[in-house]
Design a protein around this motif. Structure first.
Motif: not given
Length: 288
Positions: A178-179, A27-28, A175, A24-25, A20-21, A182-183
């Motif tokens: 923050d992700h 995507q960012i 970002a 996210a990376h 998941e991390l 949230g996770l």
């Protein structure tokens, strides 16, 4: 569907968290994908360096600890510190980040091997001055798509632009944090799992993030970085008292050779053409 709160040593949970991390990376930093790399990238070098590169058909990546800029990757730590001290993360992790003298162990517990290409104009005077013997050397213009083809989808090496804008750097690091916050909240991590989560999983994401940042004062370099992570089977060698890794490329990856503005008698079109012919390159390869 959310996972249940984990056992602190549950392997499948940590694999899922890591995925998941890293998603996210990706995507960012989606704007730094292969499509963001210009069609041409340039490597500035001396005449001797040119001869070695074209004859061996190899780019040499240098140990991060031994590159010309002694602060390489340290700048990224400064950005992460700026972001992390303002966020709702465990105080122990904030203290750890503020106390560290390296980017999560970079150049101390692990290293990275890099070679730098430039996506800016070929007439950038500071690039000639700093990387091509004061303009007496050469610039090798490569086809970036052919270099990317050799990366095997990132399995062999990374090939990515560097970020120089301080605002964008702060936005990206924010970002990531923050992700991560949230996770943590979404999966209701128990206290016993938070140490590993922040000091290992999140730290890795921030480390990769920091490697992509360079000081705004170096904006003129417009670097596209070829990099290889250290691992047990990586073949290294020492040249000129620096540890290197050789990355091969095909002859067709070289698009043209540009001589420096202060080229001397050792850097004539005839001499460069002789080097290229001797190494089996096309006689049609432009030299200027």
């Amino acid at each position: 569907m959310d996972m249940a709160p984990p056992n602190a040593v549950d392997g499948s949970f940590w694999l899922a968290i890591r995925e998941e991390l890293r998603d996210a990376h990706t995507q960012i930093f989606s704007d730094l994908s292969e499509s963001s790399i210009p069609n041409e990238v340039t490597h500035f070098t001396s005449v001797t360096g040119l001869d070695g590169i074209i004859s061996r058909r190899e780019i040499w990546c240098t140990d991060l600890r031994q590159v010309s800029d002694s602060r390489e990757c340290d700048y990224g730590l400064d950005v992460i510190r700026h972001v992390i001290r303002k966020k709702s993360v465990p105080s122990e992790f904030i203290g750890y980040v503020l106390r560290m003298h390296d980017l999560f162990g970079a150049k101390v517990r692990w290293t990275y091997y890099i070679s730098c290409f430039c996506s800016a104009r070929k007439d950038e005077p500071r690039m000639w001055e700093d990387y091509a013997g004061g303009g007496r050397g050469c610039a090798i213009v490569f086809d970036s798509a052919r270099l990317l083809a050799g990366s095997d989808g990132g399995k062999s090496y990374a090939f990515t632009p560097v970020i120089y804008s301080e605002q964008i750097q702060i936005e990206r690091a924010t970002a990531i944090v923050d992700h991560a916050i949230g996770l943590q909240r979404r999966h209701e991590l128990p206290s016993r799992a938070k140490t590993r989560y922040w000091f290992w999983e999140v730290a890795y994401s921030l480390m990769v993030c920091g490697l992509l940042f360079k000081a705004p004062s170096l904006q003129h370099e417009q670097e596209v970085r070829l990099g290889l992570a250290e691992h047990d089977s990586l073949q290294t060698f020492v040249y000129d008292q620096k540890t290197r890794v050789a990355v091969p490329f095909e002859r067709a990856a070289v698009m043209r050779i540009v001589r420096g503005p202060n080229a001397g008698p050792d850097n004539t079109v005839e001499r460069i053409r002789g080097m290229l012919n001797g190494a089996g390159y096309s006689e049609q390869l432009p030299v200027s």
